[in-house]
Design a protein around this motif. Structure first.
Motif, mmCIF file in Angstrom:
data_model
loop_
_atom_site.group_PDB
_atom_site.id
_atom_site.type_symbol
_atom_site.label_atom_id
_atom_site.label_comp_id
_atom_site.label_asym_id
_atom_site.label_seq_id
_atom_site.Cartn_x
_atom_site.Cartn_y
_atom_site.Cartn_z
ATOM 1 N N PHE A 1 27.646 36.718 49.272
ATOM 2 C CA PHE A 1 27.557 38.172 49.088
ATOM 3 C C PHE A 1 28.132 38.495 47.709
ATOM 4 N N SER A 2 27.329 39.061 46.821
ATOM 5 C CA SER A 2 27.836 39.414 45.500
ATOM 6 C C SER A 2 28.126 40.916 45.428
ATOM 7 N N CYS A 3 28.785 41.322 44.340
ATOM 8 C CA CYS A 3 29.233 42.710 44.197
ATOM 9 C C CYS A 3 28.443 43.409 43.088
ATOM 10 N N TRP A 4 28.571 44.736 43.022
ATOM 11 C CA TRP A 4 27.745 45.537 42.125
ATOM 12 C C TRP A 4 28.292 45.664 40.711
ATOM 13 N N VAL B 1 21.681 31.167 50.654
ATOM 14 C CA VAL B 1 21.173 32.534 50.757
ATOM 15 C C VAL B 1 22.057 33.418 49.894
ATOM 16 N N LEU B 2 21.442 34.173 48.996
ATOM 17 C CA LEU B 2 22.156 35.118 48.138
ATOM 18 C C LEU B 2 21.812 36.527 48.572
ATOM 19 N N LYS B 3 22.848 37.307 48.875
ATOM 20 C CA LYS B 3 22.665 38.722 49.227
ATOM 21 C C LYS B 3 23.287 39.566 48.096
ATOM 22 N N PRO B 4 22.462 40.037 47.135
ATOM 23 C CA PRO B 4 23.003 40.884 46.076
ATOM 24 C C PRO B 4 23.394 42.256 46.620
ATOM 25 N N GLY C 1 34.042 41.722 47.138
ATOM 26 C CA GLY C 1 33.988 43.156 47.381
ATOM 27 C C GLY C 1 35.328 43.688 47.847
ATOM 28 N N SER C 2 35.281 44.718 48.671
ATOM 29 C CA SER C 2 36.498 45.407 49.100
ATOM 30 C C SER C 2 37.169 44.670 50.255
ATOM 31 N N ALA C 3 38.471 44.912 50.394
ATOM 32 C CA ALA C 3 39.222 44.305 51.497
ATOM 33 C C ALA C 3 38.712 44.808 52.842
ATOM 34 N N ALA D 1 36.136 46.849 37.544
ATOM 35 C CA ALA D 1 36.149 45.397 37.690
ATOM 36 C C ALA D 1 37.431 44.998 38.399
ATOM 37 N N CYS D 2 37.322 43.998 39.273
ATOM 38 C CA CYS D 2 38.480 43.585 40.065
ATOM 39 C C CYS D 2 39.600 43.038 39.191
ATOM 40 N N ILE D 3 39.262 42.524 38.009
ATOM 41 C CA ILE D 3 40.287 41.963 37.125
ATOM 42 C C ILE D 3 40.648 42.907 35.985
ATOM 43 N N ALA D 4 40.088 44.117 35.978
ATOM 44 C CA ALA D 4 40.455 45.088 34.950
ATOM 45 C C ALA D 4 41.919 45.498 35.118
ATOM 46 N N ILE D 5 42.557 45.888 34.021
ATOM 47 C CA ILE D 5 43.926 46.398 34.102
ATOM 48 C C ILE D 5 43.928 47.673 34.940
#
Length: 489
Positions: free
Chosen positions: A124-127, A149-152, A201-203, A260-264
């Motif tokens: 499962f990828s993120c947007w 299987v890739l689920k965008p 994605g989200s928790a 972004a998850c790694i953005a400050i």
């Protein structure tokens, strides 16, 4: 048909997903995906896809997020090509069995660790990085020899439609599938048995994925968000300060507008340095954002309302020292700086995931250690400092997915180090060899000869055998040798 409409039109029915999953397992069981030539050909196909379709990729990312071509190449396309080439170059070395030590008492014997594919895996990828977060793990799963299987994410419909249309043209469509659709499709996918699931994605959704995976005891890797802190120490050199500010802006506002998850997420700085830092941020933002295209837009109206809602809190609005302008028509939010917003406000308790940057002041930079330890473990900790003692303390006394000194976000581009979280920010690591290992099982293989047989390992038991076993377990081979010859002390 518009990409979003095409994506909806291609949403599979549950019966189709079931037959697809069983078909993929048949392909995997045939041994097709384990073949080294197959793996290499798929990686070469990914590289061709990324180079042949560069303009279409730029267009899709701009449609989904308003990203400039430069940002798209830096954060997704360029990194991906580099990463897949790295995997292709190293694949034979990664798949080779690793020798392991075998005890002398078992000689003659050999031990090794053999990597094998897990089977049929689901990604499962993120947007927010819709190309990179889809194809980086996909390349690792293919390299490891799995069917995939890739689920965008349906929230980046143009990129999702691009992947669905082009992956079958460049990769083996019998072993690699792209499934389009929304949350209902994701839930239906989780009803089937997989050999590994990677979710980004989200928790909140991560918990749902884990709950559903438990039904089949499916192992799960989660790449979740967090409030990534950035410590800014007092820097004596004006040049160092300017470079630090350049990199902070790049890691906040020039990385998908902070989505972004790694953005400050926020900055921690000494009170005395805060005014200098704020003025430098303002003047540099003016230069960097002078022309259109300097920053991506907010994903959609829902996310825009969430972010603008932070600024509608009167207590937070009073802390704005720069920016604050929002435009619902264009889904743009001006780069916004807050100084010491209330610690119990939503902007300080939620992951921001947008272009709002709180600055929290402390009496001494060293106070940040206690602050970090009081919070959930983040995906990344950043620190701009020349203080080696502080660097050592951050590494030794705090826990996070990664630590980066004097830069931010760039660790995502390194194939040589793992990418992933810890605790609330997720678990499971990928990138480079770690992507290969995420989708592999390390199988222990031990081979012995019939040449020598030690009878002390079998009953009937007596104390002498216990003594011999003590020597074996303590690796006291000299005494063992004499015992076996019949000598006693």
């Amino acid at each position: 048909m518009a990409p979003a409409m095409a994506a909806m039109a291609e949403m599979p029915k549950p019966v189709v997903l079931g037959s697809m999953a069983s078909g993929l397992r048949e392909v995997y069981e045939s041994g097709r995906t384990k073949d080294m030539e197959w793996r290499q050909s798929q990686l070469r196909g990914l590289i061709r896809l990324l180079t042949d379709k560069e303009e279409e990729i730029f267009e899709a990312l701009h449609e989904d997020l308003g990203k400039h071509r430069g940002e798209s190449f830096r954060d997704e396309l360029g990194i991906l090509v580099k990463s897949v080439k790295y995997t292709l170059q190293n694949l034979k070395k990664w798949t080779a069995p690793e020798k392991a030590e075998s005890p002398l008492v078992a000689c003659p014997a050999t031990a090794m660790v053999v990597p094998e594919p897990l089977g049929v895996v689901l990604i499962f990828s993120c947007w927010n990085l819709p190309l990179g977060l889809a194809l980086e793990p996909l390349s690792g799963a293919i390299a490891a020899g799995n069917a995939v299987v890739l689920k965008p994410s349906e929230l980046a419909p143009s990129t999702a439609a691009f992947l669905a249309a082009n992956i079958p043209k460049y990769l083996d469509s019998r072993a690699v599938k792209v499934v389009l659709g929304g949350p209902n499709v994701g839930e239906e996918l989780m009803e089937h048995r997989w050999d590994k699931v990677l979710f980004t994605g989200s928790a909140r959704i991560g918990r749902i994925v884990m709950t559903k995976a438990a039904k089949h005891l499916t192992p799960v890797a989660l790449e979740l968000g967090s409030k990534c802190p950035c410590i800014v120490d007092w820097l004596d050199s004006k040049r160092d300060r300017q470079i630090a500010v350049n990199r902070i802006i790049g890691a906040k506002w020039s990385t998908c507008a902070g989505q972004a998850c790694i953005a400050i997420d926020h900055i921690i700085v000494e009170e005395r340095f805060a005014p200098i830092l704020i003025e430098l941020l303002k003047s540099t933002l003016k230069r960097f954002m002078a022309k259109p295209g300097g920053m991506a837009r907010i994903l959609n109206a829902k996310h825009f309302e969430r972010l603008s809602g932070y600024l509608e809190d009167n207590r937070v609005a009073a802390s704005v020292v720069h920016g604050g302008y929002v435009d619902p028509k264009t889904l743009k939010i001006e780069p916004t700086i807050l100084l010491n917003p209330p610690v119990d406000s939503d902007v300080m308790t939620d992951e921001i995931f947008g272009p709002i940057l709180p600055i929290i002041t402390v009496k001494k930079t060293e106070d940040c250690i206690a602050y970090l330890k009081s919070k959930p473990k983040p995906l990344a900790i950043y620190a701009f400092t020349n203080n080696e003692s502080l660097k050592r303390r951050i590494v030794e006394e705090t826990s996070s997915g990664s630590v980066t000194f004097n830069d931010a976000v760039v660790q995502y581009a390194l194939e040589s180090v793992p990418f992933g979280g810890v605790g609330h920010s997720g678990f499971g690591q990928y990138h480079g060899k770690y992507s290969f290992e995420l989708f592999s099982h390390k199988k222990a293989v031990f081979k012995r000869s019939f040449l020598i047989e030690f009878m002390f390992r079998y009953p009937p038991w007596d104390d002498s055998k216990i003594g011999t076993l003590r020597h074996v377990f303590s690796y006291n081979y000299i005494l063992l040798f004499f015992n076996l010859l019949g000598f006693r002390r």
